[in-house]
Structures are given as C-alpha cells and as structure tokens.
Design a protein around this motif. Structure first.
Motif, mmCIF file in Angstrom:
data_model
loop_
_atom_site.group_PDB
_atom_site.id
_atom_site.type_symbol
_atom_site.label_atom_id
_atom_site.label_comp_id
_atom_site.label_asym_id
_atom_site.label_seq_id
_atom_site.Cartn_x
_atom_site.Cartn_y
_atom_site.Cartn_z
ATOM 1 N N CYS A 1 0.873 -1.180 0.000
ATOM 2 C CA CYS A 1 0.000 0.000 0.000
ATOM 3 C C CYS A 1 0.908 1.227 0.000
ATOM 4 O O CYS A 1 1.464 1.578 1.045
ATOM 5 C CB CYS A 1 -0.897 -0.006 1.234
ATOM 6 N N SER B 1 1.340 4.891 0.034
ATOM 7 C CA SER B 1 0.457 6.015 0.396
ATOM 8 C C SER B 1 0.996 7.388 0.016
ATOM 9 O O SER B 1 0.403 8.404 0.393
ATOM 10 C CB SER B 1 0.189 5.983 1.909
ATOM 11 N N GLU C 1 -1.565 6.146 -3.613
ATOM 12 C CA GLU C 1 -2.020 7.534 -3.584
ATOM 13 C C GLU C 1 -1.189 8.290 -4.615
ATOM 14 O O GLU C 1 0.016 8.073 -4.722
ATOM 15 C CB GLU C 1 -1.796 8.110 -2.180
ATOM 16 N N LYS D 1 -3.080 15.512 4.089
ATOM 17 C CA LYS D 1 -1.902 14.627 4.147
ATOM 18 C C LYS D 1 -0.759 15.572 3.787
ATOM 19 O O LYS D 1 -0.755 16.100 2.677
ATOM 20 C CB LYS D 1 -1.986 13.536 3.081
ATOM 21 N N ALA E 1 6.358 4.565 2.444
ATOM 22 C CA ALA E 1 5.866 4.785 1.080
ATOM 23 C C ALA E 1 7.056 5.139 0.191
ATOM 24 O O ALA E 1 8.170 5.365 0.675
ATOM 25 C CB ALA E 1 4.825 5.908 1.074
ATOM 26 N N GLY F 1 0.207 1.570 5.674
ATOM 27 C CA GLY F 1 0.095 2.300 4.400
ATOM 28 C C GLY F 1 -1.366 2.447 4.003
ATOM 29 O O GLY F 1 -1.797 3.500 3.525
ATOM 30 N N MET G 1 -4.075 5.993 3.608
ATOM 31 C CA MET G 1 -4.917 6.332 2.446
ATOM 32 C C MET G 1 -6.401 6.168 2.793
ATOM 33 O O MET G 1 -7.247 6.171 1.906
ATOM 34 C CB MET G 1 -4.587 5.404 1.263
#
Ligand SMILES: N=CN[C@@H](CCC(=O)O)C(=O)O
Ligand SMILES: [Zn+2]
Length: 413
Positions: free
Chosen positions: A75, A77, A145, A246, A320, A359, A363
């Motif tokens: 994942c 992010s 993301e 974010k 990430a 992660g 998101m």
C-alpha cells in the motif's frame, strides 16, 4: 468465480477486521500461518486456513504456491507518479556538487517539472504516467495515492487530477487522489505569494470539489516553500470541501508542520527526515500516521526519518515510495522495505506492517486493504521460492515477486 491458492509456505499479515493500524511494540509482530490455503471469490478474500482443514471445495482455478509466501500487496500512500519528462540532468548536477535546494533556487526542481507538465497534453501525460503505474503494479503495489502539484496553474493542476481519475478508471489498482497545488510558488508569484494562495483557495479548490477530483489535500510545509501560516490558511479552507490533509513536513527543517497536521486531523504527515522531540510528542496526541520515505533519503543523501525513535515511543509508522522525478525516481516498495530495515533499523516485521496495513491507513483504506482478512480485497503478492520472509528485505535489489493478484486476478504488465 473462485480461485484457490494452495500449499502456501507462509501466509503473512493475517488480521481480523477491527485492526486499522499497528503501533509501537506491536509493529514487531507479524501474524502468519504456515502451510496455508487462501480462497478468493468475486475479487475478495473469502477464506484462508491451514491446508489440513481444506475440504473439497469447487473452484475455477488453483494456484500452487509450494515453497512460496503470500502477503497483501503493498500500500503505497505517497507518490507523484503523474509527471511529464524526467530530471536526470539535475541528478548529474547534484553529483557535481549542487544541492537539491540550490537546484530549486535556480528555477529547477518542482518548477522545472511544472514547466514540462504545462506543455504536455492530457493524453500524453496519461500515457507517460500509465507506464509508471504498470511498473509499480508489477512490483507488487496494490493500492496507491497519487498527488497533483506539478501543474501550479488551475488548468494544469486540473489536468493532473483528471489524469489520476482516468488511471483509476483504466486500472484495477485502488487509487486515491491528492490535490497538492501548494507544492511550490510559481515564478510569477515569487514576490506576491499570498496571491498564489488566493488562487488555490478561490479558483482551484472550488473547481476540484465541483468535479470531485480529490480525496485529500496536501501542502509542502517547508522553509522556502509554504509557511505554517500559509499551510493553515489552505487547510482551514479545505475543511469546507471535506478534503482530509496529508502533508509534506520536516523534509529539511522542522518548522511546526507536524503539530499543525495533528491539530487539523491530518490522515498522515510525510517525510519526517528532520524530527525534533516536540514533533514526536505532537504525534502522540492524535491519530495522524507518520509516513517515512526512505528512497528519498537514499537518492538525495539526506537523513532517514528516525523510525526507531518514533516506533519505540509507541507511534505507528507507514512506509511509502514518494515516486517523483526530482527526489525519488523509483516506485519500488520492495526497495523501500529493504532500505527501512538496512538504514532505519526497522525489523522485517515492522517494515512489512508499515508497508501494508499502516500504508492502507494513510490512504483511509484499512477497512479494505493492507491485510489478509476475510472480506478484504484480494490484492496479493505471491513471492518466488524464498527461505523466510526475512529474505524479502535481506535480498535487496532482487526481484522476489512471482506474481501479483489485484481484485482477485493475476496481473501481467
Ligand atoms: N518535497 C516535495 N515534493 C517531492 C519532490 C518534488 C520534486 O523534487 O519534484 C517530494 O516529496 O520529495
Ligand atoms: Zn512527496
């Protein structure tokens, strides 16, 4: 449509639904099941268990994972994979002694990418970005993301966000979209920065909201970029549009961005290469996920985020890539987990937790992604034959992925 994966040497990251993130000493624990099976139905994880408990089930497809591991797809992010051209010239400038900040001060850096992107049409931008998305899918990323921020005009920022939306339509991977108009001040606003903030607030944000083009809002809160006061002004306005923050904070300096992020309930604060004790304290008072980007530290030769200090003080941490043309031209999450272990002294268990469930949290996807949980998306990595999961970060640079499953289907790019 059911698929059965059999003889899995070890199934990693098995969790029940209620876990949305893993913090502190719990990050050292990675729940696994040896000699396992997993059943996929309609793109979701239907069931899993020990091979000895598998009884006559009728499926359309069987995948034999003998000697192989299965884990949730990565994942990622924090990325900027929608961009035009590259910046390998600046890479050589840095080898020859210029710093990232010096290159930016000369009009290179983010402004260089913005110029290229403004001159690139939407279809071409889509094609260039799709190549990178396919690349990271093959490397095991199952949720990502993607930020705008290389447009810096209303037209070009919207173009980026539309490309992100089009990528989400064309590919099975889960994509979250972040508006990062406050990435840098365009040259024409250098002496009138408040005017650019007004442009973001009065022109960009309303249109983005109207077309529903973003899930999150980001600001590069950093010396010579956006001050905490400017960041706060943007965050205040974006609350009305329901855009969760974010933030890019503490990449080169600690100027109060972490505290501000926590105060505005940011989903994550990212970079964190320069952290003061008060930044770590601030994170203890909220639900904001700290996100480290070790490939950026590797590429720029800047400090690594102090993962040990954060985790040892009870905080969660996500990892990430930061895939972008300037500071991190790599979207390889496998390299990220290796670098986190080698350079940040995270254990393999901590790194895998950080790159999967944490992660997903960063998101807002942890209900559906980031762990082997019944009912979650069947976004999976099947490894090659490896002796143990420690081998994943240990054998850095080797491709240890046998296949990637997204929405229950093996992908091939
Ligand atoms: N630091 C801000 N933004 C990107 C890099 C942008 C660029 O150099 O193009 C990052 O996250 O590292
Ligand atoms: Zn970034």
């Amino acid at each position: 449509m059911a698929t059965l994966i059999t003889n899995i040497k070890e199934l990693l990251q098995i969790r029940n639904h209620s876990v949305s993130k893993i913090s502190g000493s719990e990050m050292k624990i990675l729940p696994t099941l040896k000699n396992a099976f997993l059943i996929i139905e309609n793109g979701l994880i239907k069931d899993f268990g020990n091979m000895k408990d598998l009884n006559g089930i009728v499926v359309n497809k069987v995948i034999d994972a003998k000697n192989k591991m299965v884990l949730p797809a990565w994942c990622d992010s924090h990325t900027h994979i929608v961009y035009a051209g590259n910046r390998e010239g600046e890479f050589v400038d840095r080898i020859n002694g210029l710093s990232y900040e010096e290159i930016a001060a000369k009009g290179g850096g983010i402004l260089n990418s913005a110029k290229k992107l403004q001159q690139t049409d939407e279809n071409e931008l889509f094609e260039q970005s799709a190549v990178r998305l396919e690349e990271v899918l093959a490397l095991g990323t199952g949720a990502i993301e993607i930020k705008s921020g290389y447009g810096l005009t209303p037209e070009a920022e919207l173009k980026m966000l539309r490309v992100i939306r089009k990528l989400a339509k064309h590919y099975p991977i889960s994509i979250k979209s972040t508006f990062l108009g406050a990435h840098a001040f365009p040259e024409t606003y250098k002496t009138n920065k408040e005017k650019y903030i007004d442009l973001i607030i009065d022109k960009m944000l309303p249109q983005i909201a109207e077309e529903n083009l973003a899930d999150f809002i980001d600001v590069f809160c950093e010396k010579d970029y956006f001050t905490t006061a400017q960041t706060e002004k943007i965050l205040k306005t974006s609350e009305a549009y329901n855009l969760t923050p974010k933030l890019h904070v503490n990449q080169f300096n600690s100027i109060g961005g972490v505290k501000l992020g926590v105060q505005y309930n940011a989903l994550s604060v990212d970079h964190l290469e320069v952290m003061l004790p008060e930044d770590i304290e601030a994170l203890k008072n909220g639900n904001t996920m700290p996100v480290a980007l070790p490939s950026c530290s590797f590429f720029l030769g800047i400090p690594y985020a102090p993962a040990r200090a954060m985790i040892d003080s009870g905080l969660p941490l996500a990892l990430a890539t930061d895939y972008n043309p300037g500071s991190t031209p790599s979207g390889n999450m496998n390299f990220v987990i290796s670098t986190a272990c080698i350079k940040m002294k995270m254990t393999p268990e901590e790194a895998i937790n950080a790159a999967t469930i944490n992660g997903a949290y960063a998101m807002n996807l942890s209900k559906t992604h980031g762990s082997i949980t019944k009912g979650k998306k069947a976004n999976l990595i099947i490894t090659k034959e490896i002796p143990s999961y420690n081998f994943l970060p240990y054998a850095f640079g080797s491709n240890l992925i046998d296949s990637v499953i997204i929405d229950g289907k093996q992908v091939s790019y």
